[in-house]
Scaffold this motif. Structure first.
Motif, PDB file in Angstrom:
ATOM      1  N   ARG A 179       0.838  -1.208   0.000  1.00  0.00           N
ATOM      2  CA  ARG A 179       0.000   0.000   0.000  1.00  0.00           C
ATOM      3  C   ARG A 179       0.867   1.251   0.000  1.00  0.00           C
ATOM      4  NH1 ARG A 179      -2.935  -2.768   4.000  1.00  0.00           N
ATOM      5  NH2 ARG A 179      -2.156  -1.335   5.600  1.00  0.00           N
ATOM      6  N   SER A 181       3.835   1.492  -1.257  1.00  0.00           N
ATOM      7  CA  SER A 181       4.418   1.596  -2.593  1.00  0.00           C
ATOM      8  C   SER A 181       3.424   2.169  -3.587  1.00  0.00           C
ATOM      9  CB  SER A 181       4.897   0.217  -3.064  1.00  0.00           C
ATOM     10  OG  SER A 181       5.867  -0.319  -2.191  1.00  0.00           O
ATOM     11  N   VAL A 182       2.181   1.738  -3.487  1.00  0.00           N
ATOM     12  CA  VAL A 182       1.141   2.267  -4.379  1.00  0.00           C
ATOM     13  C   VAL A 182       0.905   3.749  -4.097  1.00  0.00           C
ATOM     14  CG1 VAL A 182      -1.321   2.141  -4.980  1.00  0.00           C
ATOM     15  CG2 VAL A 182       0.022   0.038  -4.708  1.00  0.00           C
ATOM     16  N   TRP A 185       3.799   5.643  -5.684  1.00  0.00           N
ATOM     17  CA  TRP A 185       3.662   5.717  -7.138  1.00  0.00           C
ATOM     18  C   TRP A 185       2.541   6.672  -7.535  1.00  0.00           C
ATOM     19  CZ3 TRP A 185      -0.458   4.492 -10.361  1.00  0.00           C
ATOM     20  CH2 TRP A 185      -0.170   4.546 -11.736  1.00  0.00           C
ATOM     21  N   THR A 186       1.418   6.635  -6.802  1.00  0.00           N
ATOM     22  CA  THR A 186       0.294   7.514  -7.125  1.00  0.00           C
ATOM     23  C   THR A 186       0.673   8.983  -6.980  1.00  0.00           C
ATOM     24  OG1 THR A 186      -1.291   5.826  -6.384  1.00  0.00           O
ATOM     25  CG2 THR A 186      -2.102   8.091  -6.565  1.00  0.00           C
TER      26      THR A 186
END
Length: 246
Positions: A179, A181-182, A185-186
């Motif tokens: 989560r 990492s996401v 990236w977002t």
């Protein structure tokens, strides 16, 4: 060496994290500027400069991702990533300004061989390659963490089993790492969309269209970029299993 110092002096406060991360970022960017100047001004090979820029950003984000794997709590991840994304959304459009170019041209003694138009194209290409490195390293980081967590050799990497890594009130686990990492990236993706929008509206620069034109002109660069990315992404795994997180 910097990574070893960071690990050997755990735990860190949020202020320590900010100082370490941004000191490290400043050092590697200064070294990159020096190396980039040698490639562009002395070697004068556009394909080599293109591949080198991708290599630098991919390597940079490898250590950036792995650093986030060992921050002390999710609040530090949020603060560092948010500040980094806001900084990118502000710095890159600012660097496109003519007055910034004039200052750099005066300090670096650029002549007619490096006009403003060439400076803008170079900066746009660098940002395009930065975006490619961001996307590739996030995917690589999540894939390697997943392999180390679920793979047949998971018993040899206790840190990535996420079974007994508890720091204060925060229990690190695989889902939390993914989560985070996401989220990283977002935030990077949103920042890149903002910067690209400003490039198009203010500076009339479409970096994706320029990249397509470059690839049509130098098709062999595409294969080199793919090979360089695959090669460098292996360092995510090597860096993970080399550092002592104990």
């Amino acid at each position: 060496w910097l990574a070893s110092v960071y690990i050997d002096t755990l735990p860190h406060t949020t202020g320590d994290e900010f100082f370490y991360v941004y000191t490290w970022i400043a050092v590697v960017n200064i070294l990159s500027l020096a190396a980039g100047w040698v490639v562009s001004a002395k070697v004068r090979s556009w394909p080599l400069q293109y591949v080198y820029t991708l290599y630098f950003f991919t390597t940079y984000f490898i250590f950036y991702r792995n650093l986030f794997a060992r921050l002390e709590n999710p609040e530090q991840v949020v603060l560092l990533q948010a500040s980094a994304s806001v900084g990118i959304a502000l710095v890159y459009p600012l660097r496109m300004a003519r007055w910034v170019y004039r200052i750099l041209a005066f300090v670096c003694k650029w002549g007619d061989d490096y006009p403003y138009e060439a400076y803008v194209r170079h900066l746009g290409r660098a940002f395009f390659l930065r975006n490619k490195a961001e996307n590739a390293t996030v995917l690589g980081f999540v894939c390697w963490v997943t392999i180390l967590h679920y793979g047949p050799n998971r018993m040899h990497y206790p840190y990535f089993r996420f079974e007994q890594n508890t720091h204060g009130d925060v229990s690190y686990e695989y889902s939390l790492t993914v989560r985070a990492s996401v989220y990283a990236w977002t935030s990077e993706f949103v920042a890149s969309r903002i910067v690209r929008f400003i490039f198009r509206r203010v500076y009339r620069l479409n970096i994706s269209a320029d990249a397509v034109h470059d690839f049509c002109r130098y098709p062999h660069v595409v294969a080199a970029m793919v090979l360089v990315t695959i090669h460098v992404l292996q360092n995510i795994l090597f860096a993970m299993i080399r550092l002592d997180f104990g």
